[in-house]
Design an enzyme around this catalytic site. Sequence first.
Site, PDB file in Angstrom:
ATOM      1  N   ASP A  93      34.683  38.488  37.525  1.00  0.00           N
ATOM      2  CA  ASP A  93      35.433  38.176  36.297  1.00  0.00           C
ATOM      3  C   ASP A  93      35.532  36.663  36.101  1.00  0.00           C
ATOM      4  O   ASP A  93      36.608  36.125  35.862  1.00  0.00           O
ATOM      5  CB  ASP A  93      36.829  38.805  36.359  1.00  0.00           C
ATOM      6  CG  ASP A  93      37.484  38.882  34.981  1.00  0.00           C
ATOM      7  OD1 ASP A  93      36.752  38.815  33.974  1.00  0.00           O
ATOM      8  OD2 ASP A  93      38.719  39.002  34.908  1.00  0.00           O
TER       9      ASP A  93
ATOM     10  N   GLY B  58      47.197  42.362  35.620  1.00  0.00           N
ATOM     11  CA  GLY B  58      48.579  42.218  36.033  1.00  0.00           C
ATOM     12  C   GLY B  58      49.281  41.060  35.358  1.00  0.00           C
ATOM     13  O   GLY B  58      48.772  40.443  34.418  1.00  0.00           O
ATOM     14  N   THR B  59      50.500  40.763  35.865  1.00  0.00           N
ATOM     15  CA  THR B  59      51.357  39.699  35.339  1.00  0.00           C
ATOM     16  C   THR B  59      51.585  38.670  36.438  1.00  0.00           C
ATOM     17  O   THR B  59      51.758  39.015  37.599  1.00  0.00           O
ATOM     18  CB  THR B  59      52.706  40.289  34.881  1.00  0.00           C
ATOM     19  OG1 THR B  59      52.457  41.316  33.912  1.00  0.00           O
ATOM     20  CG2 THR B  59      53.570  39.212  34.257  1.00  0.00           C
TER      21      THR B  59
ATOM     22  N   GLY C  83      51.637  34.063  32.823  1.00  0.00           N
ATOM     23  CA  GLY C  83      50.343  34.606  32.428  1.00  0.00           C
ATOM     24  C   GLY C  83      50.335  36.116  32.533  1.00  0.00           C
ATOM     25  O   GLY C  83      50.970  36.706  33.403  1.00  0.00           O
TER      26      GLY C  83
ATOM     27  N   GLY D 123      44.500  41.713  32.044  1.00  0.00           N
ATOM     28  CA  GLY D 123      44.194  43.123  32.183  1.00  0.00           C
ATOM     29  C   GLY D 123      44.562  43.695  33.526  1.00  0.00           C
ATOM     30  O   GLY D 123      44.731  44.898  33.669  1.00  0.00           O
TER      31      GLY D 123
ATOM     32  N   LYS E  88      51.516  37.201  41.683  1.00  0.00           N
ATOM     33  CA  LYS E  88      50.815  38.147  40.820  1.00  0.00           C
ATOM     34  C   LYS E  88      51.269  39.571  41.109  1.00  0.00           C
ATOM     35  O   LYS E  88      51.237  40.029  42.250  1.00  0.00           O
ATOM     36  CB  LYS E  88      49.303  38.044  41.012  1.00  0.00           C
ATOM     37  CG  LYS E  88      48.515  39.002  40.131  1.00  0.00           C
ATOM     38  CD  LYS E  88      47.027  38.830  40.314  1.00  0.00           C
ATOM     39  CE  LYS E  88      46.258  39.823  39.441  1.00  0.00           C
ATOM     40  NZ  LYS E  88      44.802  39.703  39.624  1.00  0.00           N
TER      41      LYS E  88
END
Length: 776
Positions: free
Chosen positions: A573, A460-461, A455, A458, A476
């Site tokens: 979020d 991070g990865t 995944g 906005g 993460k």
Amino acid sequence: MNAWLLVLPQVILVLMILISSIKIISASEKTGIAKPGCDDHCGDIPIPFPFGTRDGCYLNLLFRVVCAYPENTSDPPELILWDINSNGSITHISLEGQLTLLMAVNRRCYNRSSELTSDLLDPWMRLNAPGFTINSTANMFTVVGCSDIAFFEGSNIFDSQKYRTGCMTFCQSAADVINGSCSGLGCCQASIPPGQSGVNISMDTSFGHSNVSDFNPCGYAFVVEKEAFIFSSANLTNMIEVTRLPMVIDWSILDWVLTAGIVDWFATARTCEAARKNNTLYACKGNTSCYEPETTIGYRCSCLPGYQGNPYLDGIDGCTDIDECQDNIHNCAKDSACYNIVGSHECNCRKGYRGDGRTDGEGCIHIADDTSKFYKLVTGASVGALCIVIATVWLYIWFRRRKSMVMRDKFFNDNGGMLLKQQLATQGSGNVTVIFSIHELKIATNNFDGNKIIGEGGFGTVYHGFLADNREVAIKKSKLIDRTQIGTFINEVIVLSQVNHRNIVKLLGCCLESEIPLLVYEFIENGTLFEHIHDTRTTSKLSLERRLRIALETAGVLSYLHSVASPPIIHRDIKSRNILLDKNYTAKVSDFGASRLVPQDQAQISTMVQGTFGYLDPEYMQTSKLTEKSDVYSFGVLLVELLTSMKVVSFDRPEEERNLANYFLSILKRKRLLEILDGNIVHEMNVKLLEEVANLAKRCLKVKGEDRPTMKEVAMELEGTLKLSKLGKVKKGPKEQEMEPLLVVQSRSFGFVGNENIFPQGDMSEVMHLENEGGR
């Protein structure tokens, strides 16, 4: 005779100077870039072939340019690409396949009452053929301003697909922005994919300029060459004086024919191989090679190694031999002589030397009389060199390991490692936070292999991995971290690691030994709620009862965070992509990267607006005041998404339907709820229940936060609704069978005329009576 001998060396020197001068003059005359007899400049701008201004001077109509002279003769002329649907003028043409255009800057200006006072838009630019595309690496879509939204729409030449992206900017004052940064404060930038041959830019200012008109009366949107625009706070006021900015365009050779008077770009060769078969159209001339660029359709030409010039021209203006010896660009070693040959050069060692004579080879080696002495010298030098190499490699490895250890310690301290250790020590043995080493996480993710990415967002990865004890985890890696907020970050790690809720993805620990801190979570295997809602293969598996249970579990998490957690936590979020599902479809709320802790003595906190467009609380966007009711609004949008299975923002829908929340409220106002609900969950037995859930979503979407319910109230209502949805199920024997529907609704009740309600308006006391009966 003796006098002549004295003068002879001087005469020879003069002749050599004259010969060199003649060659230099000849070389300078051979600078023609256009066809003979054709204009090769427009003012100071060179016009290389295949471009040209007159018939016979350009390759085909693709490359026709116009040299436009202004009425004011003191201004320089402008070079314009023929048949391009824009007002851009050319400032540079490169034979490597690029040209630079000065393009208009779109802007909208407002007064202090947020009234539009100036609307200067030139949003549409169409390149005149597929061979011309916007360079995807040199340009960026850029928006400058405060409270401005702009959208970029492009047309892809490879598959004719439409590409859309957008940018949103916020700032309260010029002091908010960061010079040189386009991350959303005063300036926002988005990348452009390859192959875009058309651009449409639209602008909007949803939040008004009434509070920013003094220092930022206008919003701007444009595509610009990255190296030509560096943002600063001064741009908020002085960009009104900027009318055009440079943009880089890729071009290639694309032959065309006329069929019944219509230009057909695809009827002829689009590759090097196909173009060679048609000698009359093949553009690459002598001493050239042909290649096909990846960013556009068609092909380009380049001179072979050892040649220079215009690859699209013949003769002395085309690709001609480079005299490497004269131009001193050869690679001949010392004690060798350079001899030019066509397309290259040779290096010959002087007498008494041997070797290939090249600096990139063995060079020229003196032939010694004592061969044994020579070999002894070589052997000794080799052994010495080998020792030096071994020592150098060992020192390099040692210094590299030492540097790595120092950097890990530095990152650990910079990221608040000592603060975290102190916090853990004060909490005793009951804490469950683990500090992982970077070495452990590199092993778990195969050194953060790209194939391990599960995944990207906005903030991070996320990587999938296995720890040494075979625990399956999600790791993460954030994109950025504010060093001034390290204390808050450590506090969030401590709080989140101690949050004990079955519907929150568990934070297992963190790693502080890398430049950007890493967070380690438990792994949830069934993907995101977004994937299940919007994938036609899985959405039918989400029954109404399952959707209500997911909504209830999510509401329970938010109620827990707002009311039970100490200090309270605002997620900020909430969206379907941040809700994971396990194998039993149990909801797991994730991604607290944007979350904020609420001080005990404050009901709201001021913060930079962050979140996902479409889920964002409009009151929060207006005031930058974050409250628990901001999560309530986002949950309301999520509830509508569960009821409708529609994307929260979609530019594929009509303009009035693009924002799902606004469209849903307008549907409720017109009493036409059935038109928007997902057909997989609607049947005549549950329409009253669906109306109750829709009304709950409507209350969550109130514009003012104080008018919205709390998440505790939302969870209680959903719990009652979920119980009501289960009243039609009893057990008969070993299998669970469906009862006769308890909510009997006559089919005629579902018809409507004009604006009448499509739902029955019966007394809820009958429903409660049936619920009691079912309980018995």
